[in-house]
Scaffold this motif. Structure first.
Motif, PDB file in Angstrom:
ATOM      1  N   SER A  15       0.819  -1.212   0.000  1.00  0.00           N
ATOM      2  CA  SER A  15       0.000   0.000   0.000  1.00  0.00           C
ATOM      3  C   SER A  15       0.851   1.259   0.000  1.00  0.00           C
ATOM      4  CB  SER A  15      -0.937  -0.002   1.213  1.00  0.00           C
ATOM      5  OG  SER A  15      -0.236  -0.410   2.372  1.00  0.00           O
ATOM      6  N   ARG A  16       2.048   1.141   0.578  1.00  0.00           N
ATOM      7  CA  ARG A  16       2.888   2.337   0.739  1.00  0.00           C
ATOM      8  C   ARG A  16       4.362   1.988   0.524  1.00  0.00           C
ATOM      9  NH1 ARG A  16       3.035   3.700   5.903  1.00  0.00           N
ATOM     10  NH2 ARG A  16       1.853   1.968   6.765  1.00  0.00           N
ATOM     11  N   ILE A  18       8.172   1.148  -0.074  1.00  0.00           N
ATOM     12  CA  ILE A  18       8.928   0.253  -0.949  1.00  0.00           C
ATOM     13  C   ILE A  18       8.013  -0.788  -1.588  1.00  0.00           C
ATOM     14  CG2 ILE A  18      10.707  -1.556  -0.918  1.00  0.00           C
ATOM     15  CD1 ILE A  18      12.159   0.178   1.255  1.00  0.00           C
ATOM     16  N   GLY A  38      -2.287  -3.777   5.383  1.00  0.00           N
ATOM     17  CA  GLY A  38      -2.735  -4.167   6.720  1.00  0.00           C
ATOM     18  C   GLY A  38      -3.973  -3.416   7.157  1.00  0.00           C
ATOM     19  N   SER A  39      -3.913  -2.085   7.120  1.00  0.00           N
ATOM     20  CA  SER A  39      -5.061  -1.298   7.584  1.00  0.00           C
ATOM     21  C   SER A  39      -5.367  -0.103   6.687  1.00  0.00           C
ATOM     22  CB  SER A  39      -4.798  -0.790   9.010  1.00  0.00           C
ATOM     23  OG  SER A  39      -3.603  -0.021   9.012  1.00  0.00           O
ATOM     24  N   ASN A  40      -4.416   0.335   5.891  1.00  0.00           N
ATOM     25  CA  ASN A  40      -4.595   1.558   5.113  1.00  0.00           C
ATOM     26  C   ASN A  40      -5.204   1.248   3.738  1.00  0.00           C
ATOM     27  OD1 ASN A  40      -4.401   4.056   3.861  1.00  0.00           O
ATOM     28  ND2 ASN A  40      -2.461   4.554   4.863  1.00  0.00           N
ATOM     29  N   LEU A  65      -0.958  -8.717   9.514  1.00  0.00           N
ATOM     30  CA  LEU A  65       0.021  -9.799   9.622  1.00  0.00           C
ATOM     31  C   LEU A  65       0.444 -10.070  11.062  1.00  0.00           C
ATOM     32  CD1 LEU A  65       2.241  -9.194   6.469  1.00  0.00           C
ATOM     33  CD2 LEU A  65       0.149 -10.548   6.718  1.00  0.00           C
ATOM     34  N   ASN A  93       7.509  -8.223   1.892  1.00  0.00           N
ATOM     35  CA  ASN A  93       8.039  -6.871   2.108  1.00  0.00           C
ATOM     36  C   ASN A  93       7.518  -6.216   3.386  1.00  0.00           C
ATOM     37  OD1 ASN A  93       8.935  -3.999   1.129  1.00  0.00           O
ATOM     38  ND2 ASN A  93       6.722  -3.855   1.466  1.00  0.00           N
ATOM     39  N   TYR A 156      14.258  -5.057  16.081  1.00  0.00           N
ATOM     40  CA  TYR A 156      14.054  -4.970  14.628  1.00  0.00           C
ATOM     41  C   TYR A 156      15.199  -5.664  13.879  1.00  0.00           C
ATOM     42  CZ  TYR A 156      13.682  -2.705  10.004  1.00  0.00           C
ATOM     43  OH  TYR A 156      13.605  -2.453   8.655  1.00  0.00           O
ATOM     44  N   LYS A 160      15.144  -8.996  11.237  1.00  0.00           N
ATOM     45  CA  LYS A 160      15.640  -9.041   9.858  1.00  0.00           C
ATOM     46  C   LYS A 160      16.721 -10.116   9.697  1.00  0.00           C
ATOM     47  CE  LYS A 160      12.968  -5.994   8.019  1.00  0.00           C
ATOM     48  NZ  LYS A 160      11.991  -6.404   7.004  1.00  0.00           N
ATOM     49  N   THR A 189      16.056   4.489   3.070  1.00  0.00           N
ATOM     50  CA  THR A 189      15.158   4.761   1.949  1.00  0.00           C
ATOM     51  C   THR A 189      14.012   5.646   2.416  1.00  0.00           C
ATOM     52  OG1 THR A 189      15.701   2.531   1.185  1.00  0.00           O
ATOM     53  CG2 THR A 189      13.858   3.622   0.101  1.00  0.00           C
ATOM     54  N   THR A 191      10.665   6.665   3.076  1.00  0.00           N
ATOM     55  CA  THR A 191       9.293   6.148   3.167  1.00  0.00           C
ATOM     56  C   THR A 191       8.689   6.634   4.488  1.00  0.00           C
ATOM     57  OG1 THR A 191       9.831   4.161   4.435  1.00  0.00           O
ATOM     58  CG2 THR A 191      10.029   3.990   2.033  1.00  0.00           C
ATOM     59  N   ASN A 194      10.690   6.176   7.557  1.00  0.00           N
ATOM     60  CA  ASN A 194      11.814   7.088   7.796  1.00  0.00           C
ATOM     61  C   ASN A 194      11.380   8.529   7.567  1.00  0.00           C
ATOM     62  OD1 ASN A 194      13.911   5.416   8.501  1.00  0.00           O
ATOM     63  ND2 ASN A 194      14.412   4.928   6.382  1.00  0.00           N
TER      64      ASN A 194
HETATM   65  P1  NDP Z   1       6.387   1.570   5.274  1.00  0.00           P
HETATM   66  O1  NDP Z   1       6.222   1.795   6.736  1.00  0.00           O
HETATM   67  O2  NDP Z   1       6.429   2.727   4.359  1.00  0.00           O
HETATM   68  O3  NDP Z   1       5.223   0.586   4.754  1.00  0.00           O
HETATM   69  C1  NDP Z   1       4.948  -0.576   5.481  1.00  0.00           C
HETATM   70  C2  NDP Z   1       3.994  -1.470   4.720  1.00  0.00           C
HETATM   71  O4  NDP Z   1       3.792  -2.664   5.506  1.00  0.00           O
HETATM   72  C3  NDP Z   1       2.627  -0.843   4.514  1.00  0.00           C
HETATM   73  O5  NDP Z   1       2.108  -1.276   3.288  1.00  0.00           O
HETATM   74  C4  NDP Z   1       1.813  -1.417   5.675  1.00  0.00           C
HETATM   75  O6  NDP Z   1       0.414  -1.542   5.399  1.00  0.00           O
HETATM   76  C5  NDP Z   1       2.417  -2.802   5.827  1.00  0.00           C
HETATM   77  N1  NDP Z   1       2.254  -3.293   7.188  1.00  0.00           N
HETATM   78  C6  NDP Z   1       2.807  -2.790   8.319  1.00  0.00           C
HETATM   79  N2  NDP Z   1       2.363  -3.471   9.387  1.00  0.00           N
HETATM   80  C7  NDP Z   1       1.503  -4.416   8.936  1.00  0.00           C
HETATM   81  C8  NDP Z   1       0.694  -5.398   9.549  1.00  0.00           C
HETATM   82  N3  NDP Z   1       0.650  -5.571  10.878  1.00  0.00           N
HETATM   83  N4  NDP Z   1      -0.059  -6.178   8.768  1.00  0.00           N
HETATM   84  C9  NDP Z   1      -0.058  -6.006   7.428  1.00  0.00           C
HETATM   85  N5  NDP Z   1       0.672  -5.091   6.784  1.00  0.00           N
HETATM   86  C10 NDP Z   1       1.439  -4.294   7.529  1.00  0.00           C
HETATM   87  O7  NDP Z   1       7.702   0.658   5.141  1.00  0.00           O
HETATM   88  P2  NDP Z   1       8.895   0.712   4.076  1.00  0.00           P
HETATM   89  O8  NDP Z   1       8.329   0.791   2.721  1.00  0.00           O
HETATM   90  O9  NDP Z   1       9.884   1.696   4.525  1.00  0.00           O
HETATM   91  O10 NDP Z   1       9.561  -0.721   4.305  1.00  0.00           O
HETATM   92  C11 NDP Z   1       9.333  -1.819   3.428  1.00  0.00           C
HETATM   93  C12 NDP Z   1      10.327  -2.910   3.781  1.00  0.00           C
HETATM   94  O11 NDP Z   1      11.653  -2.421   3.626  1.00  0.00           O
HETATM   95  C13 NDP Z   1      10.239  -3.411   5.226  1.00  0.00           C
HETATM   96  O12 NDP Z   1      10.486  -4.785   5.259  1.00  0.00           O
HETATM   97  C14 NDP Z   1      11.358  -2.656   5.918  1.00  0.00           C
HETATM   98  O13 NDP Z   1      11.808  -3.340   7.068  1.00  0.00           O
HETATM   99  C15 NDP Z   1      12.397  -2.648   4.816  1.00  0.00           C
HETATM  100  N6  NDP Z   1      13.417  -1.625   4.949  1.00  0.00           N
HETATM  101  C16 NDP Z   1      13.097  -0.293   4.866  1.00  0.00           C
HETATM  102  C17 NDP Z   1      14.090   0.655   4.959  1.00  0.00           C
HETATM  103  C18 NDP Z   1      13.810   2.107   4.852  1.00  0.00           C
HETATM  104  O14 NDP Z   1      14.765   2.891   5.002  1.00  0.00           O
HETATM  105  N7  NDP Z   1      12.577   2.536   4.595  1.00  0.00           N
HETATM  106  C19 NDP Z   1      15.494   0.277   5.173  1.00  0.00           C
HETATM  107  C20 NDP Z   1      15.718  -1.143   5.239  1.00  0.00           C
HETATM  108  C21 NDP Z   1      14.710  -2.042   5.127  1.00  0.00           C
HETATM  109  P3  NDP Z   1      -0.637  -0.330   5.732  1.00  0.00           P
HETATM  110  O15 NDP Z   1      -0.420   0.718   4.684  1.00  0.00           O
HETATM  111  O16 NDP Z   1      -1.968  -0.956   5.628  1.00  0.00           O
HETATM  112  O17 NDP Z   1      -0.309   0.163   7.106  1.00  0.00           O
END
Ligand code: NDP
Length: 251
Positions: A15-16, A18, A38-40, A65, A93, A156, A160, A189, A191, A194
Protein backbone atom coordinates in the motif's frame (compact mmCIF):
# COMPACT_ATOMS: atom_id res chain seq x y z
CA UNK A 1 4.78 -8.21 -24.26
CA UNK A 2 6.98 -7.47 -21.24
CA UNK A 3 9.22 -9.68 -19.10
CA UNK A 4 6.52 -10.73 -16.61
CA UNK A 5 3.58 -10.94 -19.01
CA UNK A 6 1.36 -13.83 -17.92
CA UNK A 7 2.89 -14.02 -14.43
CA UNK A 8 1.28 -13.21 -11.09
CA UNK A 9 2.71 -11.71 -7.91
CA UNK A 10 1.82 -11.13 -4.28
CA UNK A 11 3.58 -8.18 -2.65
CA UNK A 12 2.99 -7.78 1.08
CA UNK A 13 2.88 -4.25 2.44
CA UNK A 14 2.28 -2.85 -1.03
CA UNK A 15 0.00 0.00 0.00
CA UNK A 16 2.89 2.34 0.74
CA UNK A 17 6.62 2.89 0.47
CA UNK A 18 8.93 0.25 -0.95
CA UNK A 19 6.16 -2.32 -1.33
CA UNK A 20 4.10 0.06 -3.44
CA UNK A 21 7.09 0.70 -5.71
CA UNK A 22 7.67 -3.06 -6.04
CA UNK A 23 4.02 -3.65 -6.92
CA UNK A 24 4.12 -0.87 -9.53
CA UNK A 25 7.34 -2.18 -11.06
CA UNK A 26 6.19 -5.81 -11.27
CA UNK A 27 2.89 -4.66 -12.79
CA UNK A 28 4.77 -2.47 -15.29
CA UNK A 29 6.73 -5.60 -16.20
CA UNK A 30 3.43 -7.32 -17.00
CA UNK A 31 2.48 -9.23 -13.83
CA UNK A 32 -0.98 -9.30 -12.29
CA UNK A 33 -0.19 -8.02 -8.79
CA UNK A 34 -1.96 -8.69 -5.49
CA UNK A 35 -1.44 -5.51 -3.47
CA UNK A 36 -1.49 -6.57 0.17
CA UNK A 37 -2.09 -4.05 2.99
CA UNK A 38 -2.73 -4.17 6.72
CA UNK A 39 -5.06 -1.30 7.58
CA UNK A 40 -4.60 1.56 5.11
CA UNK A 41 -7.23 0.68 2.53
CA UNK A 42 -7.06 4.15 0.96
CA UNK A 43 -3.36 3.73 0.25
CA UNK A 44 -3.90 0.22 -1.14
CA UNK A 45 -6.63 1.49 -3.45
CA UNK A 46 -4.31 4.28 -4.59
CA UNK A 47 -1.62 1.72 -5.46
CA UNK A 48 -4.10 -0.37 -7.45
CA UNK A 49 -5.42 2.75 -9.21
CA UNK A 50 -1.89 3.89 -10.12
CA UNK A 51 -1.11 0.47 -11.57
CA UNK A 52 -4.32 0.40 -13.58
CA UNK A 53 -3.80 3.95 -14.82
CA UNK A 54 -0.41 2.88 -16.12
CA UNK A 55 -2.06 0.01 -18.01
CA UNK A 56 -1.29 -2.75 -15.51
CA UNK A 57 -3.41 -5.22 -13.56
CA UNK A 58 -3.76 -5.38 -9.77
CA UNK A 59 -6.17 -6.08 -6.94
CA UNK A 60 -6.00 -5.38 -3.20
CA UNK A 61 -5.99 -7.96 -0.40
CA UNK A 62 -6.12 -7.12 3.31
CA UNK A 63 -4.69 -8.93 6.33
CA UNK A 64 -3.17 -7.78 9.59
CA UNK A 65 0.02 -9.80 9.62
CA UNK A 66 0.23 -9.55 13.41
CA UNK A 67 -2.68 -12.00 13.51
CA UNK A 68 -2.00 -15.51 12.19
CA UNK A 69 -5.74 -16.09 11.83
CA UNK A 70 -5.89 -13.38 9.15
CA UNK A 71 -3.64 -15.32 6.79
CA UNK A 72 -6.65 -17.39 5.78
CA UNK A 73 -8.41 -14.22 4.60
CA UNK A 74 -5.27 -13.09 2.79
CA UNK A 75 -5.12 -16.33 0.83
CA UNK A 76 -8.87 -16.38 0.20
CA UNK A 77 -8.56 -12.90 -1.33
CA UNK A 78 -5.49 -13.95 -3.26
CA UNK A 79 -7.19 -17.03 -4.72
CA UNK A 80 -10.23 -14.91 -5.70
CA UNK A 81 -8.05 -12.33 -7.43
CA UNK A 82 -5.93 -14.92 -9.21
CA UNK A 83 -9.08 -16.70 -10.44
CA UNK A 84 -7.44 -20.08 -10.82
CA UNK A 85 -4.03 -18.87 -11.92
CA UNK A 86 -0.91 -19.94 -10.00
CA UNK A 87 1.24 -17.57 -7.96
CA UNK A 88 4.59 -17.01 -9.67
CA UNK A 89 6.22 -14.36 -7.47
CA UNK A 90 6.01 -13.75 -3.73
CA UNK A 91 7.61 -10.66 -2.20
CA UNK A 92 7.66 -10.61 1.61
CA UNK A 93 8.04 -6.87 2.11
CA UNK A 94 5.67 -5.82 4.93
CA UNK A 95 7.37 -5.04 8.22
CA UNK A 96 7.19 -2.77 11.21
CA UNK A 97 9.92 -1.00 13.14
CA UNK A 98 9.66 -0.16 16.83
CA UNK A 99 12.21 2.40 17.95
CA UNK A 100 11.56 1.46 21.60
CA UNK A 101 12.95 -2.02 20.85
CA UNK A 102 16.37 -1.26 22.34
CA UNK A 103 18.06 -3.39 24.96
CA UNK A 104 16.79 -0.96 27.60
CA UNK A 105 13.28 -0.45 26.23
CA UNK A 106 12.31 -3.86 24.81
CA UNK A 107 9.27 -5.61 26.30
CA UNK A 108 8.10 -9.17 25.67
CA UNK A 109 4.78 -7.89 24.30
CA UNK A 110 6.36 -5.47 21.80
CA UNK A 111 8.95 -8.12 20.85
CA UNK A 112 6.20 -10.65 20.09
CA UNK A 113 4.22 -8.15 18.01
CA UNK A 114 7.22 -7.13 15.91
CA UNK A 115 8.34 -10.72 15.37
CA UNK A 116 4.76 -11.69 14.46
CA UNK A 117 4.74 -9.24 11.54
CA UNK A 118 8.40 -9.34 10.47
CA UNK A 119 9.21 -13.05 10.96
CA UNK A 120 6.22 -15.27 11.75
CA UNK A 121 4.04 -13.87 8.96
CA UNK A 122 6.61 -14.33 6.16
CA UNK A 123 7.24 -17.93 7.23
CA UNK A 124 3.58 -18.89 7.23
CA UNK A 125 2.83 -16.88 4.09
CA UNK A 126 5.54 -18.88 2.32
CA UNK A 127 4.13 -22.13 3.74
CA UNK A 128 0.73 -21.38 2.19
CA UNK A 129 2.06 -19.72 -0.95
CA UNK A 130 4.18 -22.73 -1.91
CA UNK A 131 0.96 -24.65 -2.51
CA UNK A 132 0.04 -22.11 -5.21
CA UNK A 133 3.51 -21.69 -6.69
CA UNK A 134 4.64 -23.73 -9.67
CA UNK A 135 8.18 -24.99 -10.13
CA UNK A 136 10.46 -22.16 -11.21
CA UNK A 137 8.70 -19.53 -9.11
CA UNK A 138 10.37 -16.66 -7.29
CA UNK A 139 10.45 -15.59 -3.64
CA UNK A 140 12.06 -12.32 -2.56
CA UNK A 141 12.36 -11.29 1.09
CA UNK A 142 12.93 -7.63 1.93
CA UNK A 143 15.39 -7.45 4.80
CA UNK A 144 17.63 -4.59 5.94
CA UNK A 145 21.21 -3.41 6.18
CA UNK A 146 20.79 -3.54 9.97
CA UNK A 147 21.73 -7.21 9.68
CA UNK A 148 25.33 -6.14 8.98
CA UNK A 149 25.63 -2.77 10.75
CA UNK A 150 24.67 -2.27 14.36
CA UNK A 151 21.84 0.00 15.44
CA UNK A 152 20.27 0.41 18.90
CA UNK A 153 16.99 -1.08 17.57
CA UNK A 154 18.04 -4.61 18.44
CA UNK A 155 14.59 -6.22 18.19
CA UNK A 156 14.05 -4.97 14.63
CA UNK A 157 17.58 -6.00 13.66
CA UNK A 158 17.07 -9.48 15.12
CA UNK A 159 13.85 -9.85 13.11
CA UNK A 160 15.64 -9.04 9.86
CA UNK A 161 18.44 -11.46 10.73
CA UNK A 162 15.81 -14.16 11.09
CA UNK A 163 14.41 -13.26 7.67
CA UNK A 164 17.86 -13.71 6.13
CA UNK A 165 17.97 -17.21 7.63
CA UNK A 166 14.56 -17.91 6.11
CA UNK A 167 15.93 -16.98 2.67
CA UNK A 168 18.90 -19.32 2.87
CA UNK A 169 16.92 -22.26 4.25
CA UNK A 170 14.17 -21.89 1.67
CA UNK A 171 16.62 -21.48 -1.19
CA UNK A 172 18.18 -24.76 -0.08
CA UNK A 173 14.94 -26.73 0.28
CA UNK A 174 13.05 -25.28 -2.70
CA UNK A 175 15.92 -25.45 -5.17
CA UNK A 176 14.83 -28.91 -6.27
CA UNK A 177 11.65 -27.27 -7.56
CA UNK A 178 13.60 -24.57 -9.37
CA UNK A 179 12.21 -21.95 -7.01
CA UNK A 180 14.71 -19.17 -6.31
CA UNK A 181 14.69 -17.39 -2.97
CA UNK A 182 16.69 -14.23 -2.40
CA UNK A 183 16.95 -11.26 -0.07
CA UNK A 184 16.93 -7.63 -1.10
CA UNK A 185 18.40 -5.54 1.68
CA UNK A 186 17.59 -1.84 1.39
CA UNK A 187 19.70 0.92 2.83
CA UNK A 188 18.18 4.12 4.15
CA UNK A 189 15.16 4.76 1.95
CA UNK A 190 12.63 7.60 2.00
CA UNK A 191 9.29 6.15 3.17
CA UNK A 192 6.83 6.55 6.03
CA UNK A 193 9.19 4.35 8.07
CA UNK A 194 11.81 7.09 7.80
CA UNK A 195 9.82 10.32 8.02
CA UNK A 196 12.84 12.04 9.55
CA UNK A 197 14.53 12.02 6.13
CA UNK A 198 11.93 14.33 4.64
CA UNK A 199 11.53 16.36 7.84
CA UNK A 200 15.20 17.16 8.42
CA UNK A 201 17.42 18.31 5.53
CA UNK A 202 20.35 18.11 7.95
CA UNK A 203 19.66 14.43 8.68
CA UNK A 204 19.25 13.74 4.96
CA UNK A 205 22.63 15.43 4.32
CA UNK A 206 24.15 13.26 7.04
CA UNK A 207 22.87 10.14 5.30
CA UNK A 208 24.11 11.38 1.92
CA UNK A 209 27.60 11.74 3.40
CA UNK A 210 27.59 8.05 4.39
CA UNK A 211 26.57 6.84 0.92
CA UNK A 212 29.03 6.52 -1.98
CA UNK A 213 26.42 7.68 -4.49
CA UNK A 214 25.69 10.72 -2.34
CA UNK A 215 21.99 10.44 -1.51
CA UNK A 216 19.48 8.32 0.36
CA UNK A 217 17.39 5.74 -1.47
CA UNK A 218 13.99 6.05 -3.09
CA UNK A 219 11.50 3.16 -3.15
CA UNK A 220 11.96 2.65 -6.89
CA UNK A 221 15.70 2.04 -6.31
CA UNK A 222 14.76 -1.00 -4.25
CA UNK A 223 11.92 -2.13 -6.53
CA UNK A 224 14.23 -2.38 -9.52
CA UNK A 225 16.47 -4.85 -7.66
CA UNK A 226 13.45 -6.95 -6.70
CA UNK A 227 12.38 -6.96 -10.35
CA UNK A 228 15.71 -8.54 -11.31
CA UNK A 229 15.22 -11.46 -8.91
CA UNK A 230 11.60 -11.83 -10.08
CA UNK A 231 12.56 -11.99 -13.75
CA UNK A 232 14.03 -14.75 -15.90
CA UNK A 233 17.35 -12.88 -15.73
CA UNK A 234 17.59 -13.91 -12.06
CA UNK A 235 17.17 -17.62 -12.76
CA UNK A 236 20.67 -18.68 -11.64
CA UNK A 237 20.80 -16.67 -8.43
CA UNK A 238 19.39 -18.14 -5.22
CA UNK A 239 20.05 -17.96 -1.50
CA UNK A 240 21.72 -14.55 -1.89
CA UNK A 241 21.43 -11.15 -0.27
CA UNK A 242 21.74 -8.05 -2.44
CA UNK A 243 22.56 -4.87 -0.54
CA UNK A 244 20.70 -2.10 -2.36
CA UNK A 245 21.96 1.03 -0.62
CA UNK A 246 23.95 3.25 -3.00
CA UNK A 247 27.19 2.12 -1.37
CA UNK A 248 26.53 2.66 2.33
CA UNK A 249 29.66 2.97 4.49
CA UNK A 250 32.06 1.74 1.85
CA UNK A 251 34.90 3.53 3.56
P1 NDP B 1 6.39 1.57 5.27
O1 NDP B 1 6.22 1.79 6.74
O2 NDP B 1 6.43 2.73 4.36
O3 NDP B 1 5.22 0.59 4.75
C1 NDP B 1 4.95 -0.58 5.48
C2 NDP B 1 3.99 -1.47 4.72
O4 NDP B 1 3.79 -2.66 5.51
C3 NDP B 1 2.63 -0.84 4.51
O5 NDP B 1 2.11 -1.28 3.29
C4 NDP B 1 1.81 -1.42 5.67
O6 NDP B 1 0.41 -1.54 5.40
C5 NDP B 1 2.42 -2.80 5.83
N1 NDP B 1 2.25 -3.29 7.19
C6 NDP B 1 2.81 -2.79 8.32
N2 NDP B 1 2.36 -3.47 9.39
C7 NDP B 1 1.50 -4.42 8.94
C8 NDP B 1 0.69 -5.40 9.55
N3 NDP B 1 0.65 -5.57 10.88
N4 NDP B 1 -0.06 -6.18 8.77
C9 NDP B 1 -0.06 -6.01 7.43
N5 NDP B 1 0.67 -5.09 6.78
C10 NDP B 1 1.44 -4.29 7.53
O7 NDP B 1 7.70 0.66 5.14
P2 NDP B 1 8.89 0.71 4.08
O8 NDP B 1 8.33 0.79 2.72
O9 NDP B 1 9.88 1.70 4.53
O10 NDP B 1 9.56 -0.72 4.30
C11 NDP B 1 9.33 -1.82 3.43
C12 NDP B 1 10.33 -2.91 3.78
O11 NDP B 1 11.65 -2.42 3.63
C13 NDP B 1 10.24 -3.41 5.23
O12 NDP B 1 10.49 -4.79 5.26
C14 NDP B 1 11.36 -2.66 5.92
O13 NDP B 1 11.81 -3.34 7.07
C15 NDP B 1 12.40 -2.65 4.82
N6 NDP B 1 13.42 -1.63 4.95
C16 NDP B 1 13.10 -0.29 4.87
C17 NDP B 1 14.09 0.65 4.96
C18 NDP B 1 13.81 2.11 4.85
O14 NDP B 1 14.76 2.89 5.00
N7 NDP B 1 12.58 2.54 4.60
C19 NDP B 1 15.49 0.28 5.17
C20 NDP B 1 15.72 -1.14 5.24
C21 NDP B 1 14.71 -2.04 5.13
P3 NDP B 1 -0.64 -0.33 5.73
O15 NDP B 1 -0.42 0.72 4.68
O16 NDP B 1 -1.97 -0.96 5.63
O17 NDP B 1 -0.31 0.16 7.11
Amino acid sequence: MTVLTGRTALVTGASRGIGRAIAERLAADGALVAVHYGSNETAARATVAAIEQAGGQAFAVRADLAETAELAALFAGLRDGLAGRPLDILVNNAAVIDYTGTIEGATPEAFDRLFAVNVRAPLFIVQRALQLMPDGSRIVNVSSGVTWFATPDVVYGMSKGALNVLTRSLAHTQGKRGITVNTVSPGITETDMNTWLAESPEAARGVANMVALGRHGQPADIADAVAFFASDDGRWVTGQTLEVNGGLWLG
